[in-house]
Scaffold this motif. Structure first.
Motif, PDB file in Angstrom:
ATOM      1  N   PHE A 183     -78.912  16.052 -47.240  1.00  0.00           N
ATOM      2  CA  PHE A 183     -78.204  16.859 -48.702  1.00  0.00           C
ATOM      3  C   PHE A 183     -78.994  17.284 -48.608  1.00  0.00           C
ATOM      4  N   SER A 184     -78.464  18.566 -50.013  1.00  0.00           N
ATOM      5  CA  SER A 184     -78.330  19.363 -50.627  1.00  0.00           C
ATOM      6  C   SER A 184     -80.020  19.593 -50.718  1.00  0.00           C
ATOM      7  N   LYS A 185     -80.897  19.944 -50.502  1.00  0.00           N
ATOM      8  CA  LYS A 185     -81.920  20.635 -51.121  1.00  0.00           C
ATOM      9  C   LYS A 185     -82.465  20.935 -52.335  1.00  0.00           C
ATOM     10  N   ALA A 186     -81.074  22.387 -52.407  1.00  0.00           N
ATOM     11  CA  ALA A 186     -80.903  23.085 -53.793  1.00  0.00           C
ATOM     12  C   ALA A 186     -81.382  21.661 -55.197  1.00  0.00           C
ATOM     13  N   THR A 187     -80.184  20.994 -54.484  1.00  0.00           N
ATOM     14  CA  THR A 187     -79.967  19.872 -55.744  1.00  0.00           C
ATOM     15  C   THR A 187     -81.770  19.354 -56.253  1.00  0.00           C
ATOM     16  N   ALA A 188     -82.097  18.404 -54.672  1.00  0.00           N
ATOM     17  CA  ALA A 188     -83.321  17.658 -54.620  1.00  0.00           C
ATOM     18  C   ALA A 188     -84.203  19.338 -55.627  1.00  0.00           C
ATOM     19  N   VAL A 189     -84.290  19.869 -55.453  1.00  0.00           N
ATOM     20  CA  VAL A 189     -85.388  21.010 -55.337  1.00  0.00           C
ATOM     21  C   VAL A 189     -85.611  20.719 -57.625  1.00  0.00           C
ATOM     22  N   LYS A 342     -70.441   5.894 -46.082  1.00  0.00           N
ATOM     23  CA  LYS A 342     -69.952   7.325 -46.444  1.00  0.00           C
ATOM     24  C   LYS A 342     -70.035   8.670 -45.993  1.00  0.00           C
ATOM     25  N   ASP A 343     -71.791   8.557 -46.236  1.00  0.00           N
ATOM     26  CA  ASP A 343     -72.156  10.254 -45.465  1.00  0.00           C
ATOM     27  C   ASP A 343     -72.318  10.755 -46.259  1.00  0.00           C
ATOM     28  N   LYS A 344     -71.747  10.571 -47.405  1.00  0.00           N
ATOM     29  CA  LYS A 344     -71.618  11.497 -48.701  1.00  0.00           C
ATOM     30  C   LYS A 344     -73.278  11.098 -50.077  1.00  0.00           C
ATOM     31  N   LEU A 345     -74.320  11.501 -48.736  1.00  0.00           N
ATOM     32  CA  LEU A 345     -75.897  11.537 -49.486  1.00  0.00           C
ATOM     33  C   LEU A 345     -75.664  12.778 -50.992  1.00  0.00           C
ATOM     34  N   ASP A 346     -75.184  13.799 -51.123  1.00  0.00           N
ATOM     35  CA  ASP A 346     -75.003  14.293 -52.528  1.00  0.00           C
ATOM     36  C   ASP A 346     -74.279  13.592 -53.197  1.00  0.00           C
ATOM     37  N   ILE A 347     -73.878  12.958 -52.914  1.00  0.00           N
ATOM     38  CA  ILE A 347     -73.053  12.476 -54.711  1.00  0.00           C
ATOM     39  C   ILE A 347     -73.899  10.859 -54.304  1.00  0.00           C
ATOM     40  N   SER A 348     -74.736  10.363 -53.706  1.00  0.00           N
ATOM     41  CA  SER A 348     -75.437   9.161 -54.003  1.00  0.00           C
ATOM     42  C   SER A 348     -77.108   9.959 -54.620  1.00  0.00           C
ATOM     43  N   LEU A 349     -76.771  11.009 -54.161  1.00  0.00           N
ATOM     44  CA  LEU A 349     -78.283  11.829 -54.681  1.00  0.00           C
ATOM     45  C   LEU A 349     -78.322  12.225 -56.174  1.00  0.00           C
ATOM     46  N   GLN A 402     -88.830  16.740 -50.093  1.00  0.00           N
ATOM     47  CA  GLN A 402     -88.249  17.962 -49.970  1.00  0.00           C
ATOM     48  C   GLN A 402     -87.872  18.380 -48.476  1.00  0.00           C
ATOM     49  N   GLU A 403     -87.509  17.134 -47.529  1.00  0.00           N
ATOM     50  CA  GLU A 403     -86.543  17.856 -46.621  1.00  0.00           C
ATOM     51  C   GLU A 403     -85.314  18.220 -46.228  1.00  0.00           C
ATOM     52  N   GLY A 404     -85.073  17.356 -47.693  1.00  0.00           N
ATOM     53  CA  GLY A 404     -83.770  17.245 -47.615  1.00  0.00           C
ATOM     54  C   GLY A 404     -82.856  16.732 -46.321  1.00  0.00           C
ATOM     55  N   THR A 405     -83.468  15.885 -45.812  1.00  0.00           N
ATOM     56  CA  THR A 405     -82.486  14.483 -44.780  1.00  0.00           C
ATOM     57  C   THR A 405     -83.456  13.124 -45.395  1.00  0.00           C
ATOM     58  N   SER A 406     -82.383  12.167 -44.921  1.00  0.00           N
ATOM     59  CA  SER A 406     -82.759  10.727 -44.912  1.00  0.00           C
ATOM     60  C   SER A 406     -82.047   9.973 -44.209  1.00  0.00           C
ATOM     61  N   GLY A 411     -86.205   4.882 -46.955  1.00  0.00           N
ATOM     62  CA  GLY A 411     -85.395   4.332 -47.990  1.00  0.00           C
ATOM     63  C   GLY A 411     -86.222   2.734 -47.870  1.00  0.00           C
ATOM     64  N   LEU A 412     -87.569   2.323 -47.130  1.00  0.00           N
ATOM     65  CA  LEU A 412     -87.631   1.551 -46.898  1.00  0.00           C
ATOM     66  C   LEU A 412     -89.273   1.774 -47.917  1.00  0.00           C
ATOM     67  N   MET A 413     -89.400   3.115 -47.296  1.00  0.00           N
ATOM     68  CA  MET A 413     -90.822   2.249 -47.766  1.00  0.00           C
ATOM     69  C   MET A 413     -90.052   3.279 -49.468  1.00  0.00           C
ATOM     70  N   LEU A 414     -89.422   3.612 -49.815  1.00  0.00           N
ATOM     71  CA  LEU A 414     -89.157   3.900 -51.421  1.00  0.00           C
ATOM     72  C   LEU A 414     -89.365   2.242 -52.341  1.00  0.00           C
ATOM     73  N   ILE A 415     -88.349   1.394 -51.261  1.00  0.00           N
ATOM     74  CA  ILE A 415     -88.083  -0.173 -51.300  1.00  0.00           C
ATOM     75  C   ILE A 415     -89.299  -0.744 -52.252  1.00  0.00           C
ATOM     76  N   LEU A 416     -90.235   0.004 -50.691  1.00  0.00           N
ATOM     77  CA  LEU A 416     -92.124  -1.068 -51.074  1.00  0.00           C
ATOM     78  C   LEU A 416     -92.216  -0.285 -52.033  1.00  0.00           C
ATOM     79  N   CYS A 417     -92.349   1.141 -52.474  1.00  0.00           N
ATOM     80  CA  CYS A 417     -93.054   1.463 -53.645  1.00  0.00           C
ATOM     81  C   CYS A 417     -92.364   1.350 -54.992  1.00  0.00           C
TER      82      CYS A 417
END
Length: 481
Positions: A183-189, A342-349, A402-406, A411-417
């Motif tokens: 996904f786009s790192k610029a959006t995440a930052v 659907k491999d559209k992580l930018d929209i999911s983000l 920060q890496e721009g990948t997932s 996802g499992l770590m975020l759910i456990l958090c």
């Protein structure tokens, strides 16, 4: 071909130019009654087409998903509320009724995204997903329920950042097992920076309160909250201009340019097969209907929170921070998972983190300003435990982005958090507010005054008794003499 060859081009031109005049002459020669019947059939055909379009739209939106079998629980919740006083059942039925409506809200937003593009589509998802929460907040503020507003908005941020984003990463990673989605790192930052700014706005009033360093006790904290809210609203407005106008090239999803294998997606058959199932105006109408109906049921949720807490023996803080946001964010939850698969992580983000950013930078400051207008002292002091939870959550999510990948592990770590956060609020007791402190102090003061009066009366009675005994002893001595 022979007859055509013998005819000149002028004859052909004449036939092309004059058929309309010939048809007009034929129309004039038709019986008037027949002409009226033909013209009268046009509105009938138009109405028939309209009815068919409405039926097709209802069939597509309402009857195409098995989850919509839960829709009747919404009217049932209202009926139970009118006929009985069982707040626990009303709360439970309202939760069931809102769940399919929130999912259909995400579906309508996804359909509208076909006509608006992914960037505006993600913004629409966040907006319509948070409309219910803003309506609930305004209603709660009008009733003076400041703490409910704070907890519900905080829970919505935590739910979007940990649960919604975690489920999107997890389901997307399982759907594309063996490779990382990007996904786009610029959006995440940019979103991470805005969330940290929101944490700063919430942190300083809490620190000012608990360190007792206010210049004007009880007023400096509120003034700082209102000033910070105006600054946060200004920052969010600038963010919208930056996202939609100035830096549109940085916010084009990677899936529109290349896929995971480096191939151009313009030739991808799957994307060519995707098409909107309803029109743009149908999507807008369904968005309005779903949002209004969710808002009505959400009011019943707010009214029955305390009754459900007593009936289920569950803290109100846990219901406000965990249970309500899970149902309220069902639209973002469903749409973020659909886009990730659907491999559209930018929209999911944009749906998950964008919704959290919108609540933190717009929803909370907006409620402070609205409370200011209503005369309610809504501030940014969310108490120390809640502010620390938000701060740690933002730091954890920023590291994951920060890496721009997932992948499914992230996802499992975020759910456990999120499970850890939920358990923390289940055992957390909300501290008493300033009004409760004053009430307790007054009760203690009355108790002390009553004790002092009782002891004084006892002393007076005991002194009078001693004086009587001494007087009686003197009398007996005088009689003996």
């Amino acid at each position: 071909m022979g007859p055509l060859d013998d005819r000149t081009m002028e004859d052909l031109d004449d036939e092309c130019l004059f058929p309309s005049e010939m048809d007009a002459q034929k129309t004039q020669s038709v019986d008037p009654n027949q002409h009226i019947s033909v013209s009268g059939s046009l509105p009938f055909n138009g109405n028939k087409m309209t009815r068919n379009g409405v039926y097709k739209s209802i069939k597509t939106v309402v009857f195409s998903n098995k989850l919509n079998l839960l829709m009747p629980f919404g009217p049932l919740a209202i009926l139970v509320h009118k006929m009985t006083d069982s707040n626990g059942w009303v709360f439970f039925l309202s939760l069931l009724g809102i769940t399919p409506l929130a999912e259909r809200l995400g579906y309508a937003t996804e359909q509208l995204a076909f006509f608006t593009g992914p960037t505006v589509g993600g913004l629409l998802n966040a907006t319509f997903g948070n409309a219910t929460e803003l309506i609930i907040s305004i209603y709660a503020l009008k009733s003076g329920m400041k703490r409910v507003v704070q907890l519900s908005l905080l829970g919505s941020i935590l739910s979007n950042m940990l649960l919604v984003l975690g489920c999107a990463f997890f389901c997307g990673g399982l759907a594309y097992h063996g490779k990382e989605q990007v996904f786009s790192k610029a959006t995440a930052v940019v979103n991470s920076g805005l969330l940290l700014m929101a944490v700063m706005g919430l942190l300083f009033p809490a620190v000012l309160h608990y360190t007792h360093t206010e210049r004007h006790a009880g007023k400096s904290e509120l003034a700082l909250s209102r000033f910070s809210s105006c600054v946060m609203l200004l920052a969010y407005a600038a963010y919208l201009v930056f996202q939609l106008k100035s830096q549109t090239d940085h916010y084009v999803p990677l899936g529109e340019e290349v896929n995971q294998n480096g191939e151009n997606l313009d030739n991808n058959d799957d994307d060519e097969d995707e098409a909107p199932e309803i029109s743009k105006w149908e999507s807008i109408i369904w968005l309005a209907i779903m949002t209004a109906w969710i808002s009505i049921l959400s009011d019943y949720l707010v009214d029955t929170i305390e009754g459900a807490s007593d009936a289920w023996d569950v803290p109100i803080a846990f219901i406000s921070v965990i249970i309500l946001p899970i149902i309220g964010n069902a639209a973002e939850h469903a749409s973020a998972i659909m886009f990730a698969m659907k491999d559209k992580l930018d929209i999911s983000l944009g749906v998950a983190i964008g919704s959290s950013t919108q609540i933190a930078m717009f929803g909370i400051p907006f409620c402070v300003v609205i409370g200011w207008m209503m005369g309610q002292e809504m501030d940014l002091n969310f108490q120390l435990f809640e502010t620390a939870t938000l701060f740690i959550t933002v730091i954890v999510v920023a590291f994951f982005l920060q890496e721009g990948t997932s992948n499914y592990f992230k996802g499992l770590m975020l759910i456990l958090c999120y499970l850890i956060v939920a358990a923390s609020f289940f055992v957390h007791k909300d501290p008493p507010t300033d009004g409760q402190f004053v009430h307790s102090f007054l009760r203690m003061s009355h108790l002390v005054q009553f004790s002092r009066k009782w002891l004084l009366n006892r002393d007076m009675e005991f002194g009078a008794f001693e004086r009587c005994k001494r007087q009686e002893a003197r009398t007996r001595g005088d009689l003996k003499q």
